[in-house]
Design a protein around this motif. Structure first.
Motif, PDB file in Angstrom:
ATOM      1  N   ILE A 110     -10.409   1.368   3.065  1.00  0.00           N
ATOM      2  CA  ILE A 110      -9.487   0.291   3.418  1.00  0.00           C
ATOM      3  C   ILE A 110      -8.676   0.703   4.644  1.00  0.00           C
ATOM      4  O   ILE A 110      -8.301   1.876   4.790  1.00  0.00           O
ATOM      5  N   ALA A 111      -8.416  -0.291   5.504  1.00  0.00           N
ATOM      6  CA  ALA A 111      -7.676   0.012   6.731  1.00  0.00           C
ATOM      7  C   ALA A 111      -6.182   0.179   6.464  1.00  0.00           C
ATOM      8  O   ALA A 111      -5.476   0.794   7.256  1.00  0.00           O
ATOM      9  N   MET A 112      -5.697  -0.373   5.329  1.00  0.00           N
ATOM     10  CA  MET A 112      -4.265  -0.239   5.031  1.00  0.00           C
ATOM     11  C   MET A 112      -3.954   1.180   4.564  1.00  0.00           C
ATOM     12  O   MET A 112      -4.536   1.645   3.589  1.00  0.00           O
ATOM     13  N   PRO A 113      -3.059   1.878   5.254  1.00  0.00           N
ATOM     14  CA  PRO A 113      -2.656   3.196   4.744  1.00  0.00           C
ATOM     15  C   PRO A 113      -1.833   3.005   3.469  1.00  0.00           C
ATOM     16  O   PRO A 113      -1.242   1.939   3.281  1.00  0.00           O
ATOM     17  N   ALA A 114      -1.792   4.010   2.597  1.00  0.00           N
ATOM     18  CA  ALA A 114      -1.023   3.892   1.347  1.00  0.00           C
ATOM     19  C   ALA A 114       0.397   3.425   1.687  1.00  0.00           C
ATOM     20  O   ALA A 114       1.121   4.149   2.364  1.00  0.00           O
ATOM     21  N   PRO A 115       0.783   2.213   1.283  1.00  0.00           N
ATOM     22  CA  PRO A 115       2.074   1.698   1.751  1.00  0.00           C
ATOM     23  C   PRO A 115       3.279   2.215   0.973  1.00  0.00           C
ATOM     24  O   PRO A 115       4.402   2.110   1.461  1.00  0.00           O
ATOM     25  N   LEU A 116       3.068   2.751  -0.230  1.00  0.00           N
ATOM     26  CA  LEU A 116       4.219   3.122  -1.070  1.00  0.00           C
ATOM     27  C   LEU A 116       4.277   4.620  -1.328  1.00  0.00           C
ATOM     28  O   LEU A 116       3.244   5.273  -1.453  1.00  0.00           O
ATOM     29  N   MET A 117       5.490   5.133  -1.387  1.00  0.00           N
ATOM     30  CA  MET A 117       5.725   6.514  -1.815  1.00  0.00           C
ATOM     31  C   MET A 117       6.943   6.483  -2.710  1.00  0.00           C
ATOM     32  O   MET A 117       7.812   5.617  -2.524  1.00  0.00           O
ATOM     33  N   ASP A 118       7.025   7.407  -3.665  1.00  0.00           N
ATOM     34  CA  ASP A 118       8.179   7.405  -4.577  1.00  0.00           C
ATOM     35  C   ASP A 118       9.477   7.315  -3.789  1.00  0.00           C
ATOM     36  O   ASP A 118       9.618   7.955  -2.743  1.00  0.00           O
TER      37      ASP A 118
END
Ligand code: HEC
Length: 252
Positions: free
Chosen positions: A179-187
């Motif tokens: 997927i082109a979307m980088p991981a959008p969430l981080m704690d």
């Protein structure tokens, strides 16, 4: 001729389908959705936290063009809160007396202002891939809220032997896994005002609930009308049965 054509049509219809996705995706995660079941409704505090996640994270790349700022009042935002959120974005308006277009802060009547003026600008900023508008995404993907919840938590190191193309990221729930979307969430990416801990799982749940609301804001009305209709039909059936008995009483 006719026979031949029929045979050809049958051969096409029953030909084995080419394997669509080379690799299958992992089974979706699910969450404890407040809107599940025949009487489920949205949990407004959850949806408001989801709005915060959308506004602070997803809105950098994804639009929400079918939702107007005034709609947020139905989520329990005050007029002033919704106005303040709207005023952070600018929309083009005009023409003014001199015929020129001008920019002004958005107001309650405006729809969510998209992050990019058009699809090409959006692709250009995202390495050629288009981040879809999220207004109807929970309806547009199989699995709905579960899919969204899973996708946001599905980033991991690619398994041995899998090379991820440049600019792509490995996600075990995305079709094809790249997927082109980088991981959008981080704690702790956002800070919730109500003290809820912003884990990736919590934010994924909240934003999925919010986007479910965005796609179907009248869900509870639909469910209560459905329930009312069922009760009406049961009563009507009883009435019909009584009428039938009374009309046919003398026929033996
Ligand atoms: C840095 C930009 C960026 C951010 C921030 C971002 N996304 Fe994305 N998103 C993308 C791009 C680019 C795609 C298209 C991916 C593709 O087609 O490979 C995408 C695709 C998606 C899809 C569609 C996946 C599919 O099945 O086609 C969903 C759903 C999604 N994003 C949700 C979100 C949510 C929710 C957030 C916020 C938590 C978010 N995105 C934040 C860039 C972003």
């Amino acid at each position: 001729m006719r026979i031949l054509r029929l045979a050809l049509a049958a051969a096409i219809a029953f030909a084995p389908l080419p394997a669509l996705a080379a690799e299958s995706t992992a089974p979706l995660l699910t969450s404890d959705w407040s809107f599940a079941g025949p009487f489920g409704t949205y949990d407004l505090p959850t949806a408001r936290r989801g709005l915060q996640v959308y506004a602070e994270v997803c809105a950098a790349c994804h639009g929400l063009k079918l939702v107007a700022y005034r709609n947020l009042i139905a989520l329990g935002l005050t007029d002033d809160e919704a106005k303040a959120l709207a005023a952070k974005a600018e929309v083009q308006d005009g023409p003014d007396d001199a015929g020129a277009m001008f920019m002004r802060p958005a107001v309650l009547a405006d729809r969510f202002v998209p992050p990019f003026p058009n699809d090409n600008a959006s692709r250009a900023a995202n390495g050629g891939s288009l981040p879809p508008d999220l207004s109807l995404i929970t309806k547009a993907r199989k699995g709905g809220a579960d899919y969204l919840y899973s996708l946001l938590q599905g980033y991991e190191e690619p398994p041995a032997g899998v090379t991820v193309a440049p600019g792509m990221n490995y996600n075990k729930f995305f079709a094809g896994h790249q997927i082109a979307m980088p991981a959008p969430l981080m704690d702790d990416f956002v800070q919730y005002a109500d003290g809820t801990k912003a884990t990736v799982q919590q934010m994924s749940h909240d934003v999925a609930e919010f986007l479910m609301w965005a796609a179907e804001p009248h869900l509870s009305v639909r469910k209560s009308i459905g329930f009312g209709v069922m009760i009406f039909l049961v009563l009507l059936t009883g009435l019909f049965y009584a009428t039938k008995r009374s009309v046919w009483r003398d026929v033996h």
